[in-house]
Design a protein around this motif. Structure first.
Motif, PDB file in Angstrom:
ATOM      1  N   LEU A 219      92.746 187.202  64.580  1.00 31.72           N
ATOM      2  CA  LEU A 219      92.054 185.924  64.560  1.00 31.72           C
ATOM      3  C   LEU A 219      91.921 185.378  65.977  1.00 31.72           C
ATOM      4  O   LEU A 219      92.785 185.608  66.826  1.00 31.72           O
ATOM      5  CB  LEU A 219      92.834 184.928  63.686  1.00 31.72           C
ATOM      6  CG  LEU A 219      93.055 185.340  62.223  1.00 31.72           C
ATOM      7  CD1 LEU A 219      93.957 184.331  61.525  1.00 31.72           C
ATOM      8  CD2 LEU A 219      91.726 185.470  61.491  1.00 31.72           C
TER       9      LEU A 219
ATOM     10  N   VAL B 147      98.834 177.004  63.774  1.00 29.24           N
ATOM     11  CA  VAL B 147      97.764 177.192  62.796  1.00 29.24           C
ATOM     12  C   VAL B 147      97.773 176.014  61.830  1.00 29.24           C
ATOM     13  O   VAL B 147      98.752 175.277  61.729  1.00 29.24           O
ATOM     14  CB  VAL B 147      97.906 178.517  62.006  1.00 29.24           C
ATOM     15  CG1 VAL B 147      97.796 179.713  62.925  1.00 29.24           C
ATOM     16  CG2 VAL B 147      99.210 178.550  61.234  1.00 29.24           C
TER      17      VAL B 147
ATOM     18  N   SER C 240      96.479 188.109  61.896  1.00 29.14           N
ATOM     19  CA  SER C 240      97.402 187.760  62.972  1.00 29.14           C
ATOM     20  C   SER C 240      96.665 186.981  64.052  1.00 29.14           C
ATOM     21  O   SER C 240      95.505 187.254  64.357  1.00 29.14           O
ATOM     22  CB  SER C 240      98.007 189.036  63.572  1.00 29.14           C
ATOM     23  OG  SER C 240      98.900 188.727  64.617  1.00 29.14           O
ATOM     24  N   PHE C 241      97.378 185.995  64.633  1.00 28.59           N
ATOM     25  CA  PHE C 241      96.817 185.158  65.693  1.00 28.59           C
ATOM     26  C   PHE C 241      97.773 185.161  66.875  1.00 28.59           C
ATOM     27  O   PHE C 241      98.938 184.771  66.744  1.00 28.59           O
ATOM     28  CB  PHE C 241      96.598 183.736  65.175  1.00 28.59           C
ATOM     29  CG  PHE C 241      96.143 182.749  66.224  1.00 28.59           C
ATOM     30  CD1 PHE C 241      95.176 183.087  67.168  1.00 28.59           C
ATOM     31  CD2 PHE C 241      96.686 181.473  66.266  1.00 28.59           C
ATOM     32  CE1 PHE C 241      94.754 182.177  68.128  1.00 28.59           C
ATOM     33  CE2 PHE C 241      96.278 180.550  67.212  1.00 28.59           C
ATOM     34  CZ  PHE C 241      95.308 180.904  68.153  1.00 28.59           C
TER      35      PHE C 241
ATOM     36  N   THR D 180      92.874 178.403  63.223  1.00 27.79           N
ATOM     37  CA  THR D 180      93.741 178.698  64.358  1.00 27.79           C
ATOM     38  C   THR D 180      93.582 177.568  65.373  1.00 27.79           C
ATOM     39  O   THR D 180      92.463 177.176  65.696  1.00 27.79           O
ATOM     40  CB  THR D 180      93.364 180.044  64.984  1.00 27.79           C
ATOM     41  OG1 THR D 180      91.970 180.036  65.288  1.00 27.79           O
ATOM     42  CG2 THR D 180      93.660 181.192  64.020  1.00 27.79           C
TER      43      THR D 180
ATOM     44  N   ALA E  91      91.166 181.979  68.655  1.00 24.39           N
ATOM     45  CA  ALA E  91      91.421 180.550  68.742  1.00 24.39           C
ATOM     46  C   ALA E  91      90.193 179.770  68.293  1.00 24.39           C
ATOM     47  O   ALA E  91      89.059 180.105  68.648  1.00 24.39           O
ATOM     48  CB  ALA E  91      91.799 180.158  70.167  1.00 24.39           C
TER      49      ALA E  91
ATOM     50  N   VAL F 280      98.952 183.462  69.959  1.00 25.51           N
ATOM     51  CA  VAL F 280      98.858 182.118  70.533  1.00 25.51           C
ATOM     52  C   VAL F 280      99.106 182.144  72.034  1.00 25.51           C
ATOM     53  O   VAL F 280      98.580 181.324  72.789  1.00 25.51           O
ATOM     54  CB  VAL F 280      99.865 181.182  69.846  1.00 25.51           C
ATOM     55  CG1 VAL F 280      99.708 179.746  70.329  1.00 25.51           C
ATOM     56  CG2 VAL F 280      99.727 181.241  68.329  1.00 25.51           C
TER      57      VAL F 280
ATOM     58  N   GLN G  38      89.092 179.553  65.269  1.00 25.05           N
ATOM     59  CA  GLN G  38      88.457 180.156  64.101  1.00 25.05           C
ATOM     60  C   GLN G  38      88.855 179.419  62.823  1.00 25.05           C
ATOM     61  O   GLN G  38      89.991 178.970  62.675  1.00 25.05           O
ATOM     62  CB  GLN G  38      88.851 181.629  64.000  1.00 25.05           C
ATOM     63  CG  GLN G  38      88.104 182.419  62.941  1.00 25.05           C
ATOM     64  CD  GLN G  38      88.409 183.903  63.030  1.00 25.05           C
ATOM     65  OE1 GLN G  38      89.059 184.374  63.973  1.00 25.05           O
ATOM     66  NE2 GLN G  38      87.932 184.660  62.067  1.00 25.05           N
TER      67      GLN G  38
ATOM     68  N   THR H 169     103.193 184.881  68.271  1.00 30.32           N
ATOM     69  CA  THR H 169     102.137 185.254  67.334  1.00 30.32           C
ATOM     70  C   THR H 169     102.441 184.676  65.959  1.00 30.32           C
ATOM     71  O   THR H 169     103.603 184.473  65.596  1.00 30.32           O
ATOM     72  CB  THR H 169     101.998 186.784  67.203  1.00 30.32           C
ATOM     73  OG1 THR H 169     103.255 187.331  66.769  1.00 30.32           O
ATOM     74  CG2 THR H 169     101.612 187.424  68.513  1.00 30.32           C
TER      75      THR H 169
END
Length: 414
Positions: free
Chosen positions: A4, A130, A114-115, A143, A6, A117, A8, A107
């Motif tokens: 993912l 999130v 998964s994002f 996110t 930022a 950060v 989104q 993360t």
């Protein structure tokens, strides 16, 4: 794994995620970082009970629940079970003293998404990671990666909470001081300074204790370590030191002085001093353990009971008993268990299974008949020990609450 970006925003359905059963994991490598789930009403914190963190591990109905604390913090979310007044859930990471960006990894993983950060941080001490929110009758994931240099205070203000008056206000009557909580706070602050590797362990231990209503319980904590020859690999690998640190994390929540009395046993029983926040690092190595050619539980059990008696049984004793095999003096051990069932001592036996070990005797002790109360619990873990800390603490405090209730009913405790 879906990566993912930022900013989104995506319906949970598009990620094949069930809003009634979400597993969320935050991997943060900066020691001392706290991760909190905030249940909000249109961006505002309307109810403190929906601030879920290590000291309040679940919302009232259990829709938001902390399942593990530490480098890998876990939450389970049932968004469909939230009241209508909670319209969104925000996960945030905060640190009291350092920018969260100092983490080498930060993360968030939700199911198969998964994002990362970390690339979006600068010098913030508080970061919204999130956000889950209702839109058009369905739940979505956004996110965020938005931070606040002012840390937790700035974050709470952003959510509409109050952290301090901007102008002097008339002094309010002093609230009663909870001495147990104050002592725990002091020990946690000391750990942050002297043993930072223990901070997340202490918080994770606290989650398991709070789940069982033991957040303010008071116990003497003993650690009993097997020094039979077969334990050689566990000492060399550092596994015993790791277990000692987890015993100390429990003591920082259960024991007023935050110390663990340590005992060793093979053929004979030995007192090995006290483990504390002052000497935790490398403690087991400094014991210079000399392994013995046998495993006898009874002598060390007698030693533990004598010391508990000498302390006056003013508070109960939790004994963490670590071994990789059965005892060769079983009748004597059964007498110790039966006799000590009339004393405020709870025995937690942990077996290290190195393969082909028969723990039938420890299982028998767990279910032994003829005791005043059930004063023992047993579990085993495979070697090498890789059990996650959150799971290990759950095992270490399992049945402690039910023993405490039974001991009070039997008048072993006030």
């Amino acid at each position: 794994m879906t990566a993912l970006q930022a900013g989104q925003r995506v319906p949970l359905a598009d990620l094949n995620l069930d809003p009634a059963a979400l597993d969320v994991h935050v991997h943060c490598t900066l020691p001392g970082t706290d991760v909190t789930a905030f249940g909000l009403q249109d961006g505002r914190l309307a109810d403190d009970r929906y601030m879920v963190f290590y000291n309040q591990p679940a919302s009232p109905e259990g829709a938001l629940r902390l399942t593990g604390q530490g480098e890998r913090t876990g939450f389970t979310l049932n968004l469909n079970a939230l009241p209508a007044s909670v319209t969104e859930v925000v996960l945030a990471a905060t640190h009291d003293a350092q920018p969260v960006a100092q983490a080498t990894t930060l993360t968030v993983t939700v199911g198969g998404a998964s994002f990362d950060v970390k690339p979006h941080l600068r010098a913030e001490k508080a970061v919204m990671l999130v956000r889950f929110y209702r839109h058009g009758g369905a739940w979505r994931l956004a996110t965020v990666a938005q931070g606040f240099d002012g840390g937790l205070d700035a974050l709470v203000r952003h959510f509409g909470g109050e952290v301090a008056a901007d102008t002097p206000a008339p002094p309010a009557p002093a609230a009663p001081v909870n001495l147990r909580k104050e002592r725990q706070r002091v020990l946690l602050e000391k750990a942050q300074t002297t043993q930072p590797q223990l901070v997340n362990l202490i918080k994770t231990a606290n989650v398991s204790l709070e789940k069982r209503g033991l957040g303010e319980a008071l116990y003497r904590v003993n650690l009993v370590l097997d020094i039979s020859g077969s334990m050689s690999r566990e000492y060399r690998s550092g596994a015993v030191q790791d277990l000692a640190e987890r015993a100390l994390a429990l003591a920082a929540r259960l024991d007023d002085d935050g110390q663990v009395d340590v005992y060793l046993f093979g053929i004979k029983a030995h007192r090995a001093g006290s483990l504390s926040l002052d000497n935790a690092r490398g403690f087991v190595g400094r014991l210079n353990v000399k392994l013995e050619a046998g495993t006898h539980y009874s002598p060390v059990m007698q030693l533990v009971r004598e010391d508990a008696q000498a302390a006056g049984h003013r508070i109960p004793t939790l004994v963490l008993f670590i071994t990789d095999g059965g005892s060769s003096n079983r009748d004597a051990v059964i007498r110790q268990m039966t006799d000590s069932s009339r004393e405020p001592i709870f025995w937690k036996f942990m077996g290290i299974d190195q393969g082909g070990v028969n723990f039938d005797f420890l299982e028998k002790l767990d279910d032994l008949r003829g005791r005043t109360v059930d004063n023992a619990d047993f579990f085993s873990v495979p070697a090498p020990i890789t059990t996650p800390d959150s799971d290990l603490f759950e095992l270490l405090v399992n049945e402690l609450d039910t023993w405490q209730t039974a001991a009070r009913a039997a008048r072993l405790l006030p």
